[in-house]
Enzyme design. Structure first.
Site, short mmCIF file in Angstrom:
data_model
loop_
_atom_site.label_atom_id
_atom_site.label_comp_id
_atom_site.label_asym_id
_atom_site.label_seq_id
_atom_site.Cartn_x
_atom_site.Cartn_y
_atom_site.Cartn_z
N GLY A 159 0.89 -1.63 0.51
CA GLY A 159 0.19 -0.34 0.10
C GLY A 159 1.10 1.09 0.15
O GLY A 159 0.70 2.17 -0.29
N ASN A 187 -6.76 4.92 9.34
CA ASN A 187 -6.18 3.46 10.02
C ASN A 187 -6.43 4.39 11.59
O ASN A 187 -6.40 3.15 12.57
CB ASN A 187 -5.32 3.64 9.03
N GLN A 194 -7.15 0.91 4.14
CA GLN A 194 -7.59 0.97 5.16
C GLN A 194 -9.31 0.00 4.81
O GLN A 194 -9.99 -0.41 5.02
CB GLN A 194 -7.49 1.86 6.37
N ALA A 241 -2.81 -5.74 0.53
CA ALA A 241 -3.39 -7.12 -0.22
C ALA A 241 -3.18 -7.47 1.71
O ALA A 241 -4.97 -7.88 2.08
CB ALA A 241 -2.54 -7.42 -0.71
N HIS A 242 -2.46 -6.64 2.89
CA HIS A 242 -2.46 -7.31 3.59
C HIS A 242 -3.66 -7.21 4.84
O HIS A 242 -3.56 -7.65 5.75
CB HIS A 242 -0.93 -7.57 4.81
N THR A 285 10.04 -7.61 -12.39
CA THR A 285 9.66 -8.87 -12.43
C THR A 285 8.66 -9.17 -11.66
O THR A 285 8.49 -8.80 -9.80
CB THR A 285 10.49 -10.33 -11.53
N CYS A 337 6.34 6.44 20.25
CA CYS A 337 6.87 6.49 21.27
C CYS A 337 8.60 5.97 20.78
O CYS A 337 8.73 5.95 20.58
CB CYS A 337 6.32 5.65 21.76
C1 LIG Z 1 -2.15 0.03 5.71
C2 LIG Z 1 -2.05 1.06 5.13
C3 LIG Z 1 -0.71 2.21 4.42
C4 LIG Z 1 -0.07 0.98 3.89
O1 LIG Z 1 0.45 -0.16 3.83
P1 LIG Z 1 0.69 -1.43 3.61
O2 LIG Z 1 0.67 -2.71 2.58
O3 LIG Z 1 1.58 -1.41 4.99
O4 LIG Z 1 2.72 -0.53 2.94
C5 LIG Z 1 -1.17 3.10 3.44
N1 LIG Z 1 -2.09 3.86 4.52
C6 LIG Z 1 -3.11 3.09 5.54
C7 LIG Z 1 -4.51 3.81 5.55
C8 LIG Z 1 -3.16 1.88 5.80
O5 LIG Z 1 -4.16 1.86 7.41
#
Ligand SMILES: *Cc1c(COP(=O)(O)O)cnc(C)c1O
Length: 388
Positions: free
Chosen positions: A73, A156, A184, A205-206, A242, A330
């Site tokens: 992301g 987020n 998010q 994706a995660h 790739t 922190c």
């Molecule tokens: C998690 C998140 C990202 C970053 O995504 P990654 O795949 O962890 O690099 C960016 N923007 C928002 C709003 C997110 O919640």
């Protein structure tokens, strides 16, 4: 495996759906070809990538050629913002960048670098007390020389959902490129790009039970972008490297499951979230719900506790077996208030004490009640209430 622990940090990441792992698995085994190769192995891999691109484009309601695969992301945000800003400056000498004041660091830091290193004029759109960017505020700040506007779909940190279609309409009317970070939001909200009126939309994706280290960027046809990663001609020349075939297949499978079962998951999350939002403010003194009371992600509850250090709170809850998170960073024992809460008007004695609780597909009511039960004594201990 994790014993008696409760995971309530699904905004940070989600576990991989077992069906996604299954879909990915053949591409680690015999279907290992490089999609750029012209032989049989390459064709098998290319077909898988094409199918994944088609699946994602159907969910976004766009053309497959408008989807670019990235490594996360964050990379999608980088490519959208830097790519559009540099291209718009080249195309029409637009030198002004507008982002909301509570963007994820992937947008915020990229915009700051555009200002510091590339000479763009960066302006932050103020948010209201709930973290919403009001359309009137965008109207007031957008200019004819604005290169790109970036406003997150859902936060987020505080879960607030922005009025993306209204904001998009303002940008479109002025001919200004509009990016939204939907990383998010995509786990719970529809991501049809025409309805949202966006030119660029980031996915990761995660956050929706897909693999970590995998992202995508929607780029509306006709939106010029400078590539951030240069090299081979992959991804229509916009992103060299790739292709990560197993992850691409996994991302498409994860988004499809999320999309097909969106209503069911959201109905699972909502009562759990609402119990948190309703119960915690009455169980603890000097607490406020952060973010919008109703226009927020179905799985997202967030709070802030006056005179509490959010990092200490997260650590103390971890010792009780609950994994949550805080927006207050922190650095070596020096607590920093959450910049988002500051932008929403919270003073520092409040902005230090943020707590985010995000439920997931396997979260149970018993787990949520466990946290609600564990929280009050932890808060009073951290406040030193029992010290006389
Ligand atoms: C998690 C998140 C990202 C970053 O995504 P990654 O795949 O962890 O690099 C960016 N923007 C928002 C709003 C997110 O919640």
């Amino acid at each position: 495996m994790m014993g008696d622990r409760t995971y309530l940090d699904h905004a940070a990441t989600t576990p991989l759906d077992p069906r996604v792992l299954e879909a990915m698995s053949p591409y680690y085994r015999d279907r290992h070809g490089n999609p750029s190769s012209t032989h049989f192995y390459g064709q098998v891999a290319e077909a898988a990538v094409d199918e994944a691109r088609l699946t994602i484009s159907e969910i976004l309601d766009c053309d497959p050629m408008e989807i670019i695969f990235t490594s996360c992301g964050s990379e999608s945000d980088n490519l959208a913002l830097r790519g559009a800003a540099l291209a718009e400056r080249e195309r029409r000498e637009a030198n002004h960048v507008l982002i909301s004041s509570i963007e994820h660091p992937a947008v915020d830091k990229t915009a700051r670098q555009l200002a510091e290193l590339f000479g763009f004029e960066l302006e932050f759109l103020p948010v209201d007390e709930f973290g919403t960017v009001q359309p009137e505020v965008l109207e007031d700040h957008i200019r004819s020389d604005t290169a790109v506007v970036s406003i997150m779909y859902a936060s987020n940190e505080v879960g607030t959902i922005n009025p993306i279609p209204e904001l998009g309409a303002i940008c479109r009317q002025r001919g200004v490129r509009f990016h939204t970070d939907a990383v998010q939001a995509a786990s719970q909200l529809p991501v049809r790009v025409d309805e949202l009126r966006v030119d660029l939309l980031s996915l990761g994706a995660h956050k929706f039970y897909g693999p970590k280290g995998m992202g995508a960027l929607y780029i509306r046809r006709g939106t010029a972008l400078f590539p951030v990663q240069t090299g081979g001609a992959q991804e229509f020349g916009l992103r060299a490297g790739t292709l990560n075939v197993p992850y691409i297949v996994g991302m498409a499978a994860a988004l499809k499951i999320t999309h097909d079962q969106r209503d069911a998951w959201n109905s699972h999350y909502l009562p759990l979230r609402d119990e948190l939002l309703r119960t915690i403010p009455s169980a603890v003194p000097s607490v406020r719900v952060t973010g919008h009371p109703s226009h927020r992600l179905p799985n997202h509850a967030s709070f802030t506790f006056q005179h509490v250090d959010g990092n200490e709170l997260v650590t103390a809850l971890d010792l009780e077996g609950f994994a949550c998170s805080s927006g207050s960073a922190c650095k070596t024992g020096d607590p920093k208030p959450s910049p988002s809460l500051q932008a929403m008007g919270f003073s520092n004695d409040w902005a230090l004490g943020s707590l985010r609780v995000t439920v997931g597909r396997s979260t149970t009511q018993a787990e949520v009640r466990g946290l609600i039960h564990a929280l009050p004594p932890v808060i009073s201990r951290l406040r030193g209430d029992d010290v006389r």
